[in-house]
Design a protein around this motif. Structure first.
Motif, mmCIF file in Angstrom:
data_model
loop_
_atom_site.group_PDB
_atom_site.id
_atom_site.type_symbol
_atom_site.label_atom_id
_atom_site.label_comp_id
_atom_site.label_asym_id
_atom_site.label_seq_id
_atom_site.Cartn_x
_atom_site.Cartn_y
_atom_site.Cartn_z
ATOM 1 N N THR A 1 0.380 11.192 4.887
ATOM 2 C CA THR A 1 -0.698 11.846 4.638
ATOM 3 C C THR A 1 -1.490 11.018 5.179
ATOM 4 O OG1 THR A 1 0.142 13.072 3.543
ATOM 5 C CG2 THR A 1 -1.771 13.657 3.985
ATOM 6 N N MET A 2 -1.470 9.660 4.449
ATOM 7 C CA MET A 2 -2.396 8.493 4.031
ATOM 8 C C MET A 2 -1.904 7.576 5.762
ATOM 9 S SD MET A 2 -4.556 8.901 0.617
ATOM 10 C CE MET A 2 -5.405 8.075 0.790
ATOM 11 N N ARG A 3 -1.918 7.766 5.696
ATOM 12 C CA ARG A 3 -1.295 6.163 6.584
ATOM 13 C C ARG A 3 -2.679 6.569 7.966
ATOM 14 N NH1 ARG A 3 4.343 6.915 10.454
ATOM 15 N NH2 ARG A 3 4.786 5.985 8.203
ATOM 16 N N GLU B 1 1.009 -1.641 -0.613
ATOM 17 C CA GLU B 1 -0.222 -0.354 -0.590
ATOM 18 C C GLU B 1 0.944 1.440 -0.005
ATOM 19 O OE1 GLU B 1 -0.479 -2.617 1.687
ATOM 20 O OE2 GLU B 1 -2.836 -1.884 2.642
ATOM 21 N N ARG B 2 1.638 1.305 0.904
ATOM 22 C CA ARG B 2 2.730 2.475 1.080
ATOM 23 C C ARG B 2 3.705 2.690 -0.229
ATOM 24 N NH1 ARG B 2 4.293 5.583 5.513
ATOM 25 N NH2 ARG B 2 5.912 5.500 4.940
ATOM 26 N N GLY C 1 -8.233 3.319 -4.112
ATOM 27 C CA GLY C 1 -9.808 3.752 -3.264
ATOM 28 C C GLY C 1 -9.980 2.893 -2.408
ATOM 29 N N GLY C 2 -9.984 1.616 -3.233
ATOM 30 C CA GLY C 2 -10.225 0.381 -2.196
ATOM 31 C C GLY C 2 -9.613 -0.348 -1.570
ATOM 32 N N ILE C 3 -7.952 -0.233 -1.198
ATOM 33 C CA ILE C 3 -6.926 -0.263 -0.457
ATOM 34 C C ILE C 3 -7.324 0.810 0.367
ATOM 35 C CG2 ILE C 3 -4.630 -0.714 -0.845
ATOM 36 C CD1 ILE C 3 -4.417 -1.145 -3.579
ATOM 37 N N TYR C 4 -7.169 1.909 -0.407
ATOM 38 C CA TYR C 4 -7.055 2.811 1.349
ATOM 39 C C TYR C 4 -7.934 3.673 1.778
ATOM 40 C CZ TYR C 4 -2.404 2.941 -1.445
ATOM 41 O OH TYR C 4 -1.615 2.597 -1.808
ATOM 42 N N LEU C 5 -9.207 2.820 1.615
ATOM 43 C CA LEU C 5 -10.677 3.084 2.280
ATOM 44 C C LEU C 5 -10.672 1.576 2.999
ATOM 45 C CD1 LEU C 5 -13.293 4.570 0.206
ATOM 46 C CD2 LEU C 5 -11.536 5.520 1.768
ATOM 47 N N GLY C 6 -9.653 0.455 2.774
ATOM 48 C CA GLY C 6 -9.235 -0.469 3.973
ATOM 49 C C GLY C 6 -10.491 -1.479 3.575
ATOM 50 N N GLU D 1 -6.613 -8.885 -2.753
ATOM 51 C CA GLU D 1 -7.836 -9.172 -3.168
ATOM 52 C C GLU D 1 -8.321 -7.851 -4.458
ATOM 53 O OE1 GLU D 1 -9.684 -10.266 1.269
ATOM 54 O OE2 GLU D 1 -9.794 -8.209 0.588
ATOM 55 N N SER D 2 -7.705 -6.557 -4.191
ATOM 56 C CA SER D 2 -7.923 -5.462 -5.542
ATOM 57 C C SER D 2 -7.415 -5.650 -6.637
ATOM 58 C CB SER D 2 -7.192 -3.963 -4.702
ATOM 59 O OG SER D 2 -5.556 -4.218 -5.003
ATOM 60 N N ALA D 3 -6.245 -6.762 -5.987
ATOM 61 C CA ALA D 3 -6.158 -7.170 -7.920
ATOM 62 C C ALA D 3 -7.359 -7.740 -8.600
ATOM 63 C CB ALA D 3 -4.863 -7.907 -8.025
ATOM 64 N N ALA D 4 -7.879 -8.757 -7.967
ATOM 65 C CA ALA D 4 -9.032 -9.559 -8.417
ATOM 66 C C ALA D 4 -9.973 -8.903 -8.662
ATOM 67 C CB ALA D 4 -9.642 -10.225 -7.008
ATOM 68 N N VAL D 5 -10.360 -7.794 -7.812
ATOM 69 C CA VAL D 5 -11.657 -6.394 -8.187
ATOM 70 C C VAL D 5 -11.015 -6.327 -9.083
ATOM 71 C CG1 VAL D 5 -12.576 -4.602 -6.760
ATOM 72 C CG2 VAL D 5 -12.351 -6.450 -5.520
ATOM 73 N N ALA D 6 -10.168 -5.679 -9.387
ATOM 74 C CA ALA D 6 -9.600 -5.029 -10.804
ATOM 75 C C ALA D 6 -9.974 -6.132 -11.749
ATOM 76 C CB ALA D 6 -8.487 -4.991 -10.991
ATOM 77 N N VAL D 7 -9.573 -7.719 -12.236
ATOM 78 C CA VAL D 7 -10.317 -8.097 -13.092
ATOM 79 C C VAL D 7 -11.935 -8.122 -13.688
ATOM 80 C CG1 VAL D 7 -9.970 -10.305 -13.906
ATOM 81 C CG2 VAL D 7 -7.895 -9.793 -12.895
ATOM 82 N N VAL D 8 -12.193 -8.167 -12.182
ATOM 83 C CA VAL D 8 -14.049 -8.378 -12.317
ATOM 84 C C VAL D 8 -14.127 -6.661 -12.726
ATOM 85 C CG1 VAL D 8 -16.298 -8.887 -11.129
ATOM 86 C CG2 VAL D 8 -14.581 -10.328 -10.348
#
Lengths: 189, 431
Positions: free
Chosen positions: B429-431, B173-174, B234-239, B245-252
């Protein structure tokens, strides 16, 4: 010089768009890897969704999904070693050919055969070592405690054997290309 | 440290690489030869188990998913829509077409994660348009290569995933957030430079009302593509998702956009996308497995620790140390790919650099910017070869004519080195 050389020993599925390529052009291991990858995506996506929906996450399905996702890294190992056969057959390997670009066609083809032989030798050794590793680990379990270690380790000898077979096909094609050009040369004379 | 072992390992690697053997064979073959010559039979089984262990990683699982998402979107008309939008947004600026290429490069990088793939897309669509506008062939070719190389810095970069997997305690993420600032900086500097290099007739086509009239339809058509990086990040940084998982969401998401929204995808295309993605992943992961084997010997023999200690003791000034590391990674990037470099050099260099007080995320981005420049520099610049083959420009011509662009990229590298906030502001900042 080329950073990503491909000897063009097999029909390349990426040469033209998929619409121009019927699916029967895919290699057997490509079909298996495609199915494996599709299952991995489905499992990971379902888990990502279920984890964010508390009513599902708390059910037995949610627990099963969380459990099943743990096995996905082993799927990546299978994808790697099975896919290596297709990578070999399509000659889709990253190379840095500083010397070959300075050689004549004949010498370049001989050098290419030598590098394929070395590639095959590496995977032959890996196949033998993989069999030994699988046998040695037959009673061990992975960290998941329900998946035997041999289920992961056996991907190495199987994949390596596949690479060896595909390498032999590549070498055969390269030799056939040489004899074909020799025949064409005689015919033109 | 056993000198004979190190000479055998490095020597065999260099010979195999030079004669044109696959990089994976150069790494794995030299490691296997070294184990056979210098280690007992008890160590032989560590070769297959070590290789399997390197690939059995939850972090690396993101690679096949992001590759698949990129493959699906590359098959759709998304890239053309994205390019059309960028061209309309920038058409009133001097060198608008060149700036459009840089912007499209940044967005494509946020979708595919692969530099050479981005170069192929940009080169196929935009190079002919640039040449028609009178850009010199070498300039157009150089800009295409550099715009594609931003892909290694901007998330979701496969190189950053690899760096995260070999660097303990660094989250993906960082790293992803850290890549945003330097990627935008490099893009901005390239855009500024191309506006100066653009031919006069290509500068500014002030058709204000026409441009405004075309903007909304273009934005509507390409909106799904523009949303893509924001949904993933956004999905990653909003937790909501982990990076994998975000990579699988990217595929869908890619499937939904291509099949339902754009209607570009049929079952046969999907099967080919899956097979292509699986094959690309296998090629990357075999390299990872072999590089891990090579790096393990370097670590076991104390080479990594020895060189790291020597570096820390010799280069006591942290800025001299950083300069030395930059020169090393930059020159290595001219010959090797990012995966091999991360596996070989990170264990050697990172301890000395972190000891000198540098942040591992900052270092990962510095490495990536160096490698981005390495991808466009001879003798082994992958992106340079792809763009030259598409533009029919000579490599020498491209390097000669596009040197101001290369200088802009080097300036971005210098700024990223000297101002850590460019990299670290967003992750902190987004920590």
């Amino acid at each position: 010089m080329s950073a990503s050389a491909s000897s063009g020993t097999a029909p390349d599925a990426t040469d033209s768009g998929p619409d121009a390529q019927p699916c029967r052009d895919l290699l057997a291991e490509e079909w298996i890897c495609a199915a494996l990858l599709a299952s991995m995506v489905l499992l990971m996506f379902t888990q990502a969704m279920a984890r964010n929906v508390p009513p599902i996450a708390r059910t037995a399905l949610g627990a099963w999904l969380a459990h099943a996702t743990e096995v996905l890294p082993s799927g990546l190992t299978w994808l790697t070693f099975l896919g290596a056969g297709a990578v070999t057959r399509r000659a889709d390997l990253l190379r840095i050919g500083l010397v070959p670009s300075r050689l004549g066609a004949c010498a370049r083809r001989r050098l290419e055969i030598v590098t394929w032989v070395a590639w095959g030798g590496f995977f032959a050794a890996l196949c033998a070592l993989g069999v030994a590793a699988t046998v040695a680990q037959r009673r061990q379990m992975t960290s998941l405690e329900w998946l035997p270690q041999w289920a992961v380790a056996s991907s190495i000898p199987l994949g390596a054997a596949l690479v060896l077979w595909r390498t032999c096909q590549n070498i055969r094609d390269l030799r056939a290309r040489k004899s074909l050009s020799a025949t064409q040369g005689e015919a033109s004379e | 440290m056993n000198i004979a072992l190190v000479v055998t390992l490095i020597g065999a690697f260099a010979v195999l690489l030079t004669v044109g053997a696959p990089v994976a064979l150069a790494l794995g073959g030299s490691a296997m030869l070294t184990v056979a010559c210098f280690f007992g039979p008890t160590q032989y089984l560590s070769i297959p188990t070590g290789m399997a262990g390197a690939t059995e990683s939850h972090v690396l699982l993101a690679i096949p998913f992001f590759v698949l998402a990129g493959t699906i979107l590359a098959e759709s008309t998304l890239s053309r829509r994205l390019v059309a939008l960028a061209e309309i947004v920038t058409r009133r600026l001097p060198g608008g077409m060149g700036i459009a290429m840089v912007i499209a490069g940044i967005f494509l990088a946020g979708i595919s994660g692969s530099g050479p793939a981005d170069v192929a897309i940009l080169g196929t669509i935009m190079l002919p348009m640039m040449l028609k506008q009178g850009y010199r062939r070498g300039v157009a070719s150089g800009l295409t290569a550099l715009s594609g190389s931003i892909g290694i810095i901007v998330p979701p970069s496969i190189a950053l995933i690899i760096y995260g997997s070999v660097t303990p305690g660094v989250s993906i993420e960082r790293l992803f957030l850290g890549g945003v600032g330097p990627g935008v900086l490099m893009g901005g500097l390239l855009a500024l430079t191309i506006s100066r290099l653009a031919p006069r007739k290509a500068s500014g086509t002030p058709t204000g009302s026409e441009a405004h009239g075309a903007l909304l339809p273009a934005l509507w058509k390409a909106g799904w593509a523009v949303l893509f990086p924001f949904i993933i990040l956004g999905g990653i940084y909003l937790g909501i998702f982990t990076p994998t998982e975000s990579a699988a969401v990217a595929v869908v998401y890619a499937l939904f956009v291509s099949a339902v929204v754009y209607r570009d995808l049929n079952l046969r295309t999907l099967v080919h996308c899956l097979a292509d993605a699986a094959r690309i992943t296998a090629g990357v992961m075999i390299l990872v497995a072999c590089a891990a084997l090579f790096a393990r010997i370097l670590t076991l023999e104390g080479v990594a620790a020895g060189v790291g200690t020597w570096l820390a003791e010799t280069l006591t000034n942290r800025w001299v140390l950083l300069l030395g590391v930059n020169l090393l990674v930059l020159s290595a990037g001219c010959f090797l790919d990012a995966i091999s470099i991360f596996y070989i050099l990170v264990p050697i260099l990172l301890p000395a650099l972190t000891h000198a007080g540098f942040d591992p995320v900052h270092l990962g981005i510095i490495f990536s910017v160096n490698l981005a420049i390495g991808q466009v520099t001879p003798p082994v610049g992958v992106n340079l070869f792809v763009s030259c083959s598409l533009s029919k420009a000579e490599i020498g011509e491209t390097v000669r004519e596009s040197w101001p662009l290369l200088a802009a990229a080097v300036l971005a590298l210098v700024l990223v080195n000297l101002v850590p906030q460019i990299t670290l502001w967003l992750p902190n900042t987004m920590r």
